[in-house]
Design an enzyme around this catalytic site. Sequence first.
Site, short mmCIF file in Angstrom:
data_model
loop_
_atom_site.label_atom_id
_atom_site.label_comp_id
_atom_site.label_asym_id
_atom_site.label_seq_id
_atom_site.Cartn_x
_atom_site.Cartn_y
_atom_site.Cartn_z
N HIS A 27 38.47 48.67 43.80
CA HIS A 27 38.99 47.29 43.83
C HIS A 27 39.51 46.90 42.45
CE1 HIS A 27 36.35 46.19 47.40
NE2 HIS A 27 35.63 47.17 46.89
N TYR A 28 40.29 45.82 42.41
CA TYR A 28 40.45 45.08 41.15
C TYR A 28 39.87 43.69 41.34
CZ TYR A 28 44.94 43.03 42.92
OH TYR A 28 45.91 42.39 43.64
N THR A 29 39.48 43.07 40.20
CA THR A 29 38.80 41.77 40.30
C THR A 29 39.76 40.60 40.29
OG1 THR A 29 38.58 41.63 37.89
CG2 THR A 29 36.75 42.66 39.10
N GLU A 93 34.48 47.77 41.08
CA GLU A 93 35.48 46.76 40.73
C GLU A 93 36.04 47.06 39.34
OE1 GLU A 93 36.77 44.06 42.20
OE2 GLU A 93 35.40 43.58 43.87
N HIS A 135 40.50 49.08 48.65
CA HIS A 135 40.14 47.96 49.52
C HIS A 135 41.26 47.69 50.52
CE1 HIS A 135 38.00 43.75 49.56
NE2 HIS A 135 37.79 44.44 50.65
N ASP A 145 44.16 45.00 46.97
CA ASP A 145 43.70 45.70 45.76
C ASP A 145 43.26 47.12 46.12
OD1 ASP A 145 41.52 44.25 47.14
OD2 ASP A 145 40.19 44.97 45.56
ZN ZN Z 1 38.58 44.18 46.72
#
Ligand code: ZN
Length: 238
Positions: A27-29, A93, A135, A145
């Site tokens: 993921h990225y935040t 993340e 994700h 993401d």
């Molecule tokens: Zn995510």
Amino acid sequence: MTEIIPYPSPNYAERLPGSSIKYLILHYTACNLEMSLKILTDNNSSNPVSAHYVIDEAGCIYQLVDEVYQAWHAGVSFWKNREKLNTWSIGIELVNPGHGPNCSPFPSLQMESLLGLSKKITARHQIPAYHVLGHSDIAPGRKIDPGEHFDWAWLAQNGIGVYPPLKVDVEAEVPDVMTIQVLLQDIGYRIPLSGILDSYTINVIKAFQMHFMPDSVDGRLTKALGSRLNQVKQAYTL
Ligand SMILES: [Zn+2]
């Protein structure tokens, strides 16, 4: 290996009976480190979230949830014959501003830390390369993401995930919608075989493109899309 900094989050639960760790989800935040840690440890939120690990832009790794438990990073999600991917996965993340005007690449220090951590996790749980997903792959249309700026190719060259070499197939034809849907489903995406190019199908095509054709995230049916789907399908069903 970078030292792992404990930063416990109250947002976790027992894994569901009968489940085990099969996937690594990236993921990225979409915000900075401070805000990311705040959100991922906030249990007063109406929708509490978390991840097992957060990696900042300098490559520092924070552990929020023990791998024994499920963290709340995937939400409504599915891949192949499985849903509720939280119970089947480890979530990482990456601190990154994400899509939008402030979008920026993932720094090499961060990618190196991700690589080292992913190697340990996939070895520890025997997660196959084709079970390292974004994700957006497991929640297409709902999540975008880690996005097309995330370097899946570099990660795969270094042993994590699958990214077959991009090849132009001059013989390829523009595929019809049903063919595209069947290929996406064979790879693992959840997609009804309707033969109709509806908005959900376009979103799944874009999710595929973000991961495997990052220079052409347009949702269009092209020869290049058809041949790339076949390349990925072959790599995913070896
Ligand atoms: Zn995510």
